[in-house]
Design an enzyme around this catalytic site. Structure first.
Site, PDB file in Angstrom:
ATOM      1  N   ALA A 135       4.500   4.179   2.765  1.00 23.67           N
ATOM      2  CA  ALA A 135       4.010   2.929   2.184  1.00 23.67           C
ATOM      3  C   ALA A 135       4.205   1.809   3.198  1.00 23.67           C
ATOM      4  O   ALA A 135       4.870   2.004   4.215  1.00 23.67           O
ATOM      5  CB  ALA A 135       4.767   2.604   0.905  1.00 23.67           C
ATOM      6  N   LYS A 136       3.643   0.670   2.931  1.00 23.42           N
ATOM      7  CA  LYS A 136       3.915  -0.519   3.741  1.00 23.42           C
ATOM      8  C   LYS A 136       3.518  -1.733   2.943  1.00 23.42           C
ATOM      9  O   LYS A 136       2.669  -1.651   2.043  1.00 23.42           O
ATOM     10  CB  LYS A 136       3.103  -0.477   5.043  1.00 23.42           C
ATOM     11  CG  LYS A 136       3.721  -1.283   6.162  1.00 23.42           C
ATOM     12  CD  LYS A 136       4.889  -0.517   6.762  1.00 23.42           C
ATOM     13  CE  LYS A 136       5.345  -1.087   8.074  1.00 23.42           C
ATOM     14  NZ  LYS A 136       6.116  -0.063   8.803  1.00 23.42           N
ATOM     15  N   GLY A 137       4.134  -2.873   3.277  1.00 24.96           N
ATOM     16  CA  GLY A 137       3.757  -4.128   2.631  1.00 24.96           C
ATOM     17  C   GLY A 137       3.684  -5.231   3.655  1.00 24.96           C
ATOM     18  O   GLY A 137       4.153  -5.075   4.786  1.00 24.96           O
ATOM     19  N   VAL A 144       0.857  -1.190   0.000  1.00 25.04           N
ATOM     20  CA  VAL A 144       0.000   0.000   0.000  1.00 25.04           C
ATOM     21  C   VAL A 144       0.892   1.239   0.000  1.00 25.04           C
ATOM     22  O   VAL A 144       1.831   1.343   0.781  1.00 25.04           O
ATOM     23  CB  VAL A 144      -0.922   0.029   1.247  1.00 25.04           C
ATOM     24  CG1 VAL A 144      -1.713   1.332   1.301  1.00 25.04           C
ATOM     25  CG2 VAL A 144      -1.866  -1.166   1.247  1.00 25.04           C
ATOM     26  N   ASP A 158      10.493  -4.878   8.352  1.00 20.95           N
ATOM     27  CA  ASP A 158       9.525  -4.599   9.420  1.00 20.95           C
ATOM     28  C   ASP A 158       9.429  -5.908  10.215  1.00 20.95           C
ATOM     29  O   ASP A 158      10.297  -6.778  10.090  1.00 20.95           O
ATOM     30  CB  ASP A 158       8.183  -4.144   8.820  1.00 20.95           C
ATOM     31  CG  ASP A 158       7.270  -3.514   9.874  1.00 20.95           C
ATOM     32  OD1 ASP A 158       7.536  -2.375  10.287  1.00 20.95           O
ATOM     33  OD2 ASP A 158       6.313  -4.169  10.319  1.00 20.95           O
TER      34      ASP A 158
END
Ligand code: GLU
Length: 424
Positions: A113-115, A68, A154
């Site tokens: 953002a992040k995944g 995202v 992360d």
């Protein structure tokens, strides 16, 4: 599952609801332009992908992954990739939004953002994790890149996974691309100091807060929830500052010793046994009990939703430094505020990780690498400047540190959005 069987733990608050509520609260406080508020409430782009993986036993499993990108108003989007069983699209959306504010608070030229992939890496072999990581990387390849969106580690990922992503991306391009991910091993373009950066940043922020509150860290008691990358290094660095780490935990439970734990010995115990639990001489506590242990400094360094309206009144610390993303709900925030707890919010406290990621990206783009001392000194300067900006806003507006950090972060993103205008 039979309808009569009850989940023993109450449902986790939905992180996306929490993230939006935090934005809505601050939008009202700062009289944010409602057009910009509407813009910032939605992620720019969200991609969900199936990740088929041949397991070692021959079976094919299909994991679900997401990436995202919340905002690119201030630069390419940036944020980690999480491998954890509880990953959902809503969680990734929340984490991406928090990255946007975090990068703005420390004033580095990125959006958020992040995944993530819903999976349990603890139950997978290294070869299975490698196939999953590479397949996920190739599925999100069209929307990542050094000028577009730059992943990083992360929860559940680290330098090893970043190396596989860098390699997968580079093999597809036909040449090595250092700037596509950060948190890489140092021998392939990683930055010195990146691995410890989140914890180092947390400690720089705590030292600044301790200074403001006239509460020297030496001799103070520390409790840390989560003993992964951020939590274990935070324990080490706080002990080096003369603080006494009296309790730590991981997903399997916690340990407590009022005389103080040796973070290095606990780390070794965890490396040998897989958990901090069972550390010799320490009493066992649950994760719930751990957050209620009276202490000077409490560092949640695990997942979202650790401190809610159910347990916030039982939190007995002077400073709460959020090494995790989203550990405290807005309802809990109000209780902590009433009880005089000084909160260093996640988007400030844990921004050291992405700050050194930025340094790594800059070094990779220039193929010119810095010494560890240079990295740490620049990190300290960034963290102190950010802390001071947030603290000044708190004093000026007579609000909580969270609201102040949001006003600084959201304000900068709103400003950039206004300056660029809305296309077309
Ligand atoms: N996952 C980390 C965070 O939540 C680091 C992100 C990055 O370095 O891009 O801040």
């Amino acid at each position: 599952m039979p309808a009569s069987r009850k989940d023993p733990s109450p449902a986790r608050p939905n992180p996306w609801d929490v993230a939006r509520q935090q934005l809505d609260e601050v939008a009202a406080l700062m009289s944010l332009d409602p057009n910009i508020h509407r813009f910032l409430r939605e992620p720019k782009r969200a991609l969900s992908v199936a990740v088929p993986v041949k397991m070692d036993a021959g079976e094919l499993r299909v994991f679900v992954g997401h990436r995202v990108q919340h905002s690119v108003a201030r630069g390419p989007s940036k944020g980690g990739i999480r491998f954890h069983p509880d990953v959902t699209l809503d969680e990734v959306k929340a984490l991406a939004m928090w990255m946007t504010w975090k990068c703005a608070v420390v004033n580095i030229p990125y959006g958020g953002a992040k995944g993530g992939i819903a999976c349990n890496p603890d139950e997978m072999s290294a070869a299975e994790i490698e196939r999953m990581t590479r397949r996920y990387a190739s599925e999100i390849l069209p929307i990542i890149g050094p000028e577009v969106d730059i992943p990083a580690p992360d929860v559940g990922t680290g330098p090893r996974e970043m190396a596989w992503i860098m390699d997968t991306y580079s093999m597809n391009k036909g040449y090595p691309v250092l700037g596509v991910v950060t948190g890489k091993p140092v021998n392939i373009g990683g930055s010195l100091g990146r691995n410890e950066a989140t914890a180092r940043g947390v400690v720089f922020a705590i030292l600044r807060a301790a200074d403001r509150l006239r509460l020297p860290v030496a001799g103070k008691t520390v409790v840390i929830q989560g003993f992964g990358n951020a939590g274990s290094f935070a324990a080490k660095f706080l002990a080096e500052q003369g603080a006494r780490v009296i309790a730590v935990s991981d997903s399997r439970g916690g340990i407590h010793d009022g005389k103080g734990l040796d973070p290095e010995e606990v780390r070794k115990h965890k490396a040998e046994t897989g958990s901090v639990v069972g550390f010799k001489g320490a009493d066992r506590v649950t994760n719930e009990e751990l957050l209620e242990v009276p202490c000077d400094l409490l560092v949640p360094a695990a997942l979202e939703g650790a401190i809610t309206e159910r347990n916030a009144a039982k939190v007995k610390c002077r400073i709460l430094a959020e090494a995790a993303n989203g550990p405290t709900t807005p309802e809990a925030d109000k209780i902590l505020e009433e009880n005089g707890v000084f909160v260093i919010p996640d988007i400030l406290a844990n921004a050291g990780g992405v700050t050194v990621s930025y340094f790594e990206w800059v070094q990779g783009l220039q193929s010119f690498f810095w010494t560890e001392d240079e990295v740490n000194a620049r990190l300290r300067a960034v963290m102190e400047r950010a802390f001071d900006a947030v603290y000044a806003r708190k004093e000026e507006r007579k609000c909580s540190m969270r609201h102040a950090a949001y006003m600084v972060g959201v304000g900068r993103v709103a400003e950039a959005t206004r300056t660029r205008g809305v296309y077309p």
